[in-house]
Scaffold this active site. Sequence first.
Site, PDB file in Angstrom:
ATOM      1  N   ASP A 181     -18.749  16.611 -13.725  1.00  0.00           N
ATOM      2  CA  ASP A 181     -18.102  16.384 -12.291  1.00  0.00           C
ATOM      3  C   ASP A 181     -17.105  17.010 -12.179  1.00  0.00           C
ATOM      4  O   ASP A 181     -15.879  16.713 -11.652  1.00  0.00           O
ATOM      5  CB  ASP A 181     -17.853  14.606 -12.022  1.00  0.00           C
ATOM      6  CG  ASP A 181     -16.930  14.264 -12.833  1.00  0.00           C
ATOM      7  OD1 ASP A 181     -16.414  13.058 -12.549  1.00  0.00           O
ATOM      8  OD2 ASP A 181     -17.058  14.627 -13.922  1.00  0.00           O
TER       9      ASP A 181
ATOM     10  N   HIS B 168      -9.621  14.657 -21.366  1.00  0.00           N
ATOM     11  CA  HIS B 168     -10.566  13.819 -21.754  1.00  0.00           C
ATOM     12  C   HIS B 168     -11.954  14.476 -22.277  1.00  0.00           C
ATOM     13  O   HIS B 168     -12.593  14.142 -23.254  1.00  0.00           O
ATOM     14  CB  HIS B 168     -10.961  12.846 -20.501  1.00  0.00           C
ATOM     15  CG  HIS B 168      -9.893  11.941 -20.287  1.00  0.00           C
ATOM     16  ND1 HIS B 168      -9.437  10.849 -20.900  1.00  0.00           N
ATOM     17  CD2 HIS B 168      -9.115  12.078 -18.952  1.00  0.00           C
ATOM     18  CE1 HIS B 168      -8.390  10.370 -20.153  1.00  0.00           C
ATOM     19  NE2 HIS B 168      -8.192  10.869 -19.240  1.00  0.00           N
TER      20      HIS B 168
END
Length: 317
Positions: free
Chosen positions: A10, A240
């Site tokens: 995303d 991340h």
Amino acid sequence: MKHKIIIDTDPGIDDAMAIAYAVAHPDIELLALTTIFGNVQTHEATRNALALLEHWGVAADVAEGESAPLSMPANEPSYLVHGSNGFGEVDIPASTRTKHALDAADYIIEASKRYPGEITVCAVGPLTNLARLLERDPDVVSRLKAVIVMGGAVHRKGNVTPVAEANFWNDPDAADAVLAARWPLVLAPLDCTMPVVFTPDFMQSVAKENPALGTPLAAMAEFYARFYRSHLGIGGCVPHDVMPLSWLTVPGAFRLQKGALAVVTDGPAIGQTLFQPGGTQSRARCFDGRPDHMVMVDTDPDMFLADYMMVMTRHAG
Ligand code: RIB
Ligand code: CA
């Protein structure tokens, strides 16, 4: 033998950091990006994926994924964290290319039949596409080499609620289905991502060593770091989404724990990761019949940072 990978993403600033690492790493063959909502809406993720790949001269496919969670209404995208365009207001030229004819789940099904046992899916957004994949073709669990998921928080608190991490919170039903499946899954939760910080100096060094990949990443990181500084008092940002890739290329940087996993799908703890260490029993029925998966519970930040810098530097030629 290179790692053939598909990144379900995303994009997203830390997603872009992961995509750049995949592009730069000599042992990674990036087959495709499949897109999902989360940091942005799915169509914006597709736009961003196409733009990044063309900007960096990469010929991988882009297949668009689901536009909403499996069953709950979609949450508002994380524009506060990743900017209104998903890239921290950094302008990446629009792509002249078009998305693939297949949607994300069908693309992965077709690719896994073309390369049985060879493809690793790195999922770094909400897991709706992977849940749809399991619905459409349950046998896919035996045709993928691995599924590595950035999501959840096992021994740490959440980052969108006290207990929930963003990717799981954005589609807890999908996350629970993915963790219940019997495929070779490795989970990269906040436990292994939060020990690592990309400081402004580190990002400036990446940009100096590799201007093509690093200059836009450093600019995006400035926006991302402002959120981390104001909300967490951290002097940089957390990459991340790089962790699933680094598990493939520098596994010695991580400590693992094995156990069964579930995700809370409603109520005040919605999106929370539940973990039962392998070999233990409990009264919790949610783990009944579930396989044990490997969980990355800690990271050696120095080893991770050295590897990221080396890969970006070597790629610059
Ligand atoms: O919680 C971190 C995750 O949520 C990362 O994948 C980040 O890109 C956002 O999607
Ligand atoms: Ca992401």
